[in-house]
Design a protein around this motif. Structure first.
Motif, PDB file in Angstrom:
ATOM      1  N   GLY A   1      -6.012  26.690  55.633  1.00 31.54           N
ATOM      2  CA  GLY A   1      -6.888  27.813  55.329  1.00 31.54           C
ATOM      3  C   GLY A   1      -7.090  28.732  56.524  1.00 31.54           C
TER       4      GLY A   1
ATOM      5  N   TYR B   1     -11.803  24.019  60.994  1.00 24.49           N
ATOM      6  CA  TYR B   1     -10.839  25.036  60.583  1.00 24.49           C
ATOM      7  C   TYR B   1     -11.350  26.459  60.780  1.00 24.49           C
ATOM      8  CZ  TYR B   1      -8.293  21.122  58.604  1.00 24.49           C
ATOM      9  OH  TYR B   1      -7.614  19.956  58.448  1.00 24.49           O
TER      10      TYR B   1
ATOM     11  N   SER C   1      -1.719  28.794  56.392  1.00 26.25           N
ATOM     12  CA  SER C   1      -2.791  29.294  55.526  1.00 26.25           C
ATOM     13  C   SER C   1      -3.031  28.345  54.356  1.00 26.25           C
ATOM     14  CB  SER C   1      -2.442  30.687  55.013  1.00 26.25           C
ATOM     15  OG  SER C   1      -3.403  31.132  54.094  1.00 26.25           O
ATOM     16  N   GLU C   2      -1.960  27.904  53.722  1.00 22.45           N
ATOM     17  CA  GLU C   2      -2.087  27.015  52.566  1.00 22.45           C
ATOM     18  C   GLU C   2      -2.636  25.641  52.948  1.00 22.45           C
ATOM     19  OE1 GLU C   2       1.826  26.979  50.855  1.00 22.45           O
ATOM     20  OE2 GLU C   2       1.523  28.897  49.821  1.00 22.45           O
TER      21      GLU C   2
END
Length: 131
Positions: free
Chosen positions: A122, A9, A118-119
């Protein structure tokens, strides 16, 4: 939201970004005209963002990495605005949508995709949406 390609990520490529899938539903005037479970939500957001950034000069034809259809998700320019059409859509009729509605919809859609990514992962994908 899903991605089979994002393993690290902290490091991901543009092709990883556009391969992010999610459930997608597109409504016009409260009517669902398109719905797909495994839809490349980030790829669509990016292409819509570029189209808006370029001033809606031409018709919009979503070029999906996973499909060959020409009119998968299309906005055709007409005098009154744009006609939405999709070979995969619910119903085969073109539906009129104003340019003002697209000006409102596209940033909302982009922001929702950025938030979801994003949630879930990340990741900050803002770099792909610079004016």
């Amino acid at each position: 939201i899903r991605s089979e390609t994002i393993k690290d990520y902290k490091q991901y490529s543009f092709s990883d970004f556009i391969s992010i899938e999610g459930n997608f539903e597109f409504n016009i005037n409260g009517l669902t005209v398109f719905a797909e479970e495994y839809w490349n939500i980030a790829e669509l957001a990016y292409q819509l963002f570029i189209w808006k950034k370029n001033g809606f000069i031409n018709d919009f034809q979503y070029a999906c990495i996973d499909a060959e259809e020409k009119d998968l998700f299309t906005f055709r320019k007409v005098t009154e605005g744009f006609q939405f059409f999709s070979e995969w859509g619910i119903g085969r009729d073109s539906i009129l949508i104003t340019e003002d509605s697209l000006i409102e919809f596209i940033p909302q859609y982009v922001e929702s995709v950025k938030l979801i990514v994003s949630e879930k992962f990340g990741l900050d994908i803002s770099e792909y949406f610079k004016e």
